[in-house]
Motif scaffolding. Structure first.
Motif, PDB file in Angstrom:
ATOM      1  N   THR A 146       7.680 -24.864  15.139  1.00 56.26           N
ATOM      2  CA  THR A 146       6.934 -23.866  15.921  1.00 56.26           C
ATOM      3  C   THR A 146       6.708 -24.324  17.364  1.00 56.26           C
ATOM      4  O   THR A 146       6.344 -23.522  18.211  1.00 56.26           O
ATOM      5  N   THR A 147       6.881 -25.618  17.621  1.00 55.33           N
ATOM      6  CA  THR A 147       6.584 -26.136  18.967  1.00 55.33           C
ATOM      7  C   THR A 147       7.830 -26.414  19.802  1.00 55.33           C
ATOM      8  O   THR A 147       7.834 -26.186  21.000  1.00 55.33           O
ATOM      9  N   VAL A 148       8.912 -26.916  19.161  1.00 58.76           N
ATOM     10  CA  VAL A 148      10.080 -27.370  19.920  1.00 58.76           C
ATOM     11  C   VAL A 148      11.367 -26.637  19.520  1.00 58.76           C
ATOM     12  O   VAL A 148      12.124 -26.173  20.372  1.00 58.76           O
ATOM     13  N   VAL A 149      11.616 -26.538  18.223  1.00 54.77           N
ATOM     14  CA  VAL A 149      12.913 -25.994  17.779  1.00 54.77           C
ATOM     15  C   VAL A 149      12.965 -24.482  18.033  1.00 54.77           C
ATOM     16  O   VAL A 149      13.902 -23.974  18.665  1.00 54.77           O
ATOM     17  N   PHE A 150      11.952 -23.750  17.550  1.00 55.14           N
ATOM     18  CA  PHE A 150      11.882 -22.308  17.804  1.00 55.14           C
ATOM     19  C   PHE A 150      10.467 -21.899  18.230  1.00 55.14           C
ATOM     20  O   PHE A 150       9.755 -21.212  17.500  1.00 55.14           O
ATOM     21  N   PRO A 151      10.094 -22.296  19.482  1.00 53.90           N
ATOM     22  CA  PRO A 151       8.738 -21.936  19.937  1.00 53.90           C
ATOM     23  C   PRO A 151       8.549 -20.431  20.066  1.00 53.90           C
ATOM     24  O   PRO A 151       7.418 -19.948  20.083  1.00 53.90           O
ATOM     25  N   ASP A 152       9.677 -19.671  20.151  1.00 45.50           N
ATOM     26  CA  ASP A 152       9.571 -18.210  20.277  1.00 45.50           C
ATOM     27  C   ASP A 152       9.843 -17.495  18.950  1.00 45.50           C
ATOM     28  O   ASP A 152      10.157 -16.295  18.942  1.00 45.50           O
ATOM     29  N   ALA A 153       9.740 -18.211  17.848  1.00 39.29           N
ATOM     30  CA  ALA A 153      10.001 -17.587  16.531  1.00 39.29           C
ATOM     31  C   ALA A 153       9.085 -16.380  16.333  1.00 39.29           C
ATOM     32  O   ALA A 153       7.933 -16.396  16.774  1.00 39.29           O
ATOM     33  N   GLN A 154       9.612 -15.360  15.659  1.00 37.47           N
ATOM     34  CA  GLN A 154       8.813 -14.143  15.430  1.00 37.47           C
ATOM     35  C   GLN A 154       7.609 -14.435  14.538  1.00 37.47           C
ATOM     36  O   GLN A 154       6.562 -13.833  14.678  1.00 37.47           O
ATOM     37  N   ILE A 155       7.815 -15.343  13.569  1.00 39.77           N
ATOM     38  CA  ILE A 155       6.721 -15.698  12.666  1.00 39.77           C
ATOM     39  C   ILE A 155       6.514 -17.210  12.740  1.00 39.77           C
ATOM     40  O   ILE A 155       7.457 -17.982  12.539  1.00 39.77           O
ATOM     41  N   LYS A 156       5.283 -17.604  13.030  1.00 41.48           N
ATOM     42  CA  LYS A 156       4.959 -19.037  13.096  1.00 41.48           C
ATOM     43  C   LYS A 156       3.808 -19.329  12.136  1.00 41.48           C
ATOM     44  O   LYS A 156       2.788 -18.646  12.155  1.00 41.48           O
ATOM     45  N   VAL A 157       4.026 -20.325  11.296  1.00 46.14           N
ATOM     46  CA  VAL A 157       3.058 -20.622  10.241  1.00 46.14           C
ATOM     47  C   VAL A 157       2.736 -22.116  10.251  1.00 46.14           C
ATOM     48  O   VAL A 157       3.617 -22.949  10.446  1.00 46.14           O
ATOM     49  N   PHE A 158       1.466 -22.447  10.047  1.00 46.04           N
ATOM     50  CA  PHE A 158       1.062 -23.844   9.872  1.00 46.04           C
ATOM     51  C   PHE A 158       0.397 -23.959   8.511  1.00 46.04           C
ATOM     52  O   PHE A 158      -0.581 -23.275   8.229  1.00 46.04           O
ATOM     53  N   MET A 159       0.950 -24.806   7.637  1.00 40.22           N
ATOM     54  CA  MET A 159       0.392 -24.958   6.291  1.00 40.22           C
ATOM     55  C   MET A 159      -0.332 -26.286   6.178  1.00 40.22           C
ATOM     56  O   MET A 159       0.129 -27.303   6.683  1.00 40.22           O
ATOM     57  N   LYS A 160      -1.487 -26.237   5.504  1.00 40.98           N
ATOM     58  CA  LYS A 160      -2.240 -27.481   5.303  1.00 40.98           C
ATOM     59  C   LYS A 160      -2.881 -27.466   3.916  1.00 40.98           C
ATOM     60  O   LYS A 160      -2.975 -26.405   3.284  1.00 40.98           O
ATOM     61  N   ALA A 161      -3.325 -28.640   3.468  1.00 36.92           N
ATOM     62  CA  ALA A 161      -4.018 -28.761   2.177  1.00 36.92           C
ATOM     63  C   ALA A 161      -4.702 -30.118   2.149  1.00 36.92           C
ATOM     64  O   ALA A 161      -4.349 -31.007   2.933  1.00 36.92           O
ATOM     65  N   SER A 162      -5.674 -30.265   1.253  1.00 38.52           N
ATOM     66  CA  SER A 162      -6.382 -31.550   1.163  1.00 38.52           C
ATOM     67  C   SER A 162      -5.403 -32.641   0.739  1.00 38.52           C
ATOM     68  O   SER A 162      -4.402 -32.363   0.062  1.00 38.52           O
ATOM     69  N   ILE A 163      -5.705 -33.868   1.129  1.00 36.13           N
ATOM     70  CA  ILE A 163      -4.784 -34.973   0.838  1.00 36.13           C
ATOM     71  C   ILE A 163      -4.667 -35.205  -0.675  1.00 36.13           C
ATOM     72  O   ILE A 163      -3.573 -35.505  -1.172  1.00 36.13           O
ATOM     73  N   SER A 164      -5.768 -35.024  -1.430  1.00 39.12           N
ATOM     74  CA  SER A 164      -5.688 -35.276  -2.874  1.00 39.12           C
ATOM     75  C   SER A 164      -4.791 -34.227  -3.538  1.00 39.12           C
ATOM     76  O   SER A 164      -3.968 -34.544  -4.404  1.00 39.12           O
ATOM     77  N   GLN A 165      -4.911 -33.007  -3.070  1.00 39.94           N
ATOM     78  CA  GLN A 165      -4.064 -31.936  -3.614  1.00 39.94           C
ATOM     79  C   GLN A 165      -2.590 -32.193  -3.278  1.00 39.94           C
ATOM     80  O   GLN A 165      -1.703 -32.033  -4.115  1.00 39.94           O
ATOM     81  N   ARG A 166      -2.344 -32.644  -2.065  1.00 40.07           N
ATOM     82  CA  ARG A 166      -0.960 -32.899  -1.646  1.00 40.07           C
ATOM     83  C   ARG A 166      -0.355 -34.048  -2.440  1.00 40.07           C
ATOM     84  O   ARG A 166       0.803 -33.991  -2.844  1.00 40.07           O
ATOM     85  N   ALA A 167      -1.152 -35.106  -2.675  1.00 39.65           N
ATOM     86  CA  ALA A 167      -0.643 -36.254  -3.438  1.00 39.65           C
ATOM     87  C   ALA A 167      -0.329 -35.833  -4.879  1.00 39.65           C
ATOM     88  O   ALA A 167       0.690 -36.229  -5.446  1.00 39.65           O
ATOM     89  N   LYS A 168      -1.195 -34.983  -5.451  1.00 40.03           N
ATOM     90  CA  LYS A 168      -0.970 -34.504  -6.825  1.00 40.03           C
ATOM     91  C   LYS A 168       0.338 -33.732  -6.909  1.00 40.03           C
ATOM     92  O   LYS A 168       1.144 -33.914  -7.817  1.00 40.03           O
ATOM     93  N   ARG A 169       0.529 -32.832  -5.938  1.00 39.04           N
ATOM     94  CA  ARG A 169       1.760 -32.030  -5.929  1.00 39.04           C
ATOM     95  C   ARG A 169       3.007 -32.894  -5.804  1.00 39.04           C
ATOM     96  O   ARG A 169       3.997 -32.702  -6.482  1.00 39.04           O
TER      97      ARG A 169
END
Ligand code: DC
Length: 226
Positions: free
Chosen positions: A133-156
């Protein structure tokens, strides 16, 4: 709907980017591109060729002589390093850290960003990574930032690795993810950041279906279909 859009998704390790991006691509009939796998493939090549990442000339030579490609596969995407399918080999925890390390080198980024821009030039792609979203396609029609807690991410990530037959403990994974988060968001060249125009999705308590639906809803709105 919106056949030619670029959907750019960024976020930290194991935040749900890949699963969401794959499902969104499948629903829209778009191409899915996993840019993290490209950094992983580059790291694997350096590891196999015993190239030290502090030897910039050797890294530059290697980057110049390396062909990385992605093709749709049974698991969403297959990654090829100089013609060899390395999709499984690049998934180990060691390669996660090695990819984060090699991704701090500007010459590596320059080459891969160019390749990613070529891959997405015609649109109809869902591309995920750290700088889409910042460098490769800063003009993308749809820009999304995904986040989650670290414990949830480690479990996944633990579940994902188990499924691939790779052994690791939850504690180790939490440590590795925290280390990568800090390196990926603090490096000088293209650090992971959330742009003000990105749709932020906290995936901690969402199912894959719900995550994908949020992105698809944004696509429908953009296409004027909502
Ligand atoms: O998404 P992943 O966990 O497979 O990515 C592995 C590493 O590659 C990540 O820690 C940082 C780097 N990376 C990057 O710098 N830029 C991208 N667009 C994608 C990944």
């Amino acid at each position: 709907m919106g056949k030619d859009m670029v959907i750019a998704i960024d976020g930290p390790a194991a935040s749900g980017k890949s699963t969401t991006a794959k499902l969104v691509a499948q629903r829209l009939g778009y191409l899915y591109i996993d840019t993290g796998a490209m950094y992983r493939a580059m790291a694997l090549k350096a590891f196999l060729a015993k190239i030290s990442l502090s030897d910039i000339n050797a890294v530059a030579k290697m980057v110049e002589a390396t062909v990385i490609d992605q093709k749709p596969g049974p698991d969403g995407v297959q990654t090829f390093l100089d013609g060899r399918d390395v999709s499984l080999e690049i998934r180990t925890p060691e390669m996660s850290l090695a990819a984060s390390d090699i991704s701090t080198i500007s010459i590596v980024r320059k080459r891969l960003v160019k390749l990613q821009q070529e891959m997405g030039r015609q649109g109809g792609v869902v591309m995920e990574g750290r700088d889409i979203t910042t460098v490769v396609f800063p003009d993308a029609q749809i820009k999304v930032f995904m986040k989650a807690s670290i414990s949830q991410r480690a479990k996944r990530r633990l579940e994902e690795l188990k499924g691939k037959g790779i052994d690791c403990s939850l504690g180790e994974l939490e440590e590795q993810i925290a280390e990568r988060d800090s390196q990926d968001s603090q490096r000088a060249d293209s650090p992971l950041t959330c742009t003000p125009d990105s749709l932020v999705i906290d995936t901690s308590d969402l199912s894959i279906e719900q995550q994908a639906e949020k992105v698809l809803e944004a696509v429908r709105q953009k296409a004027g279909m909502a």
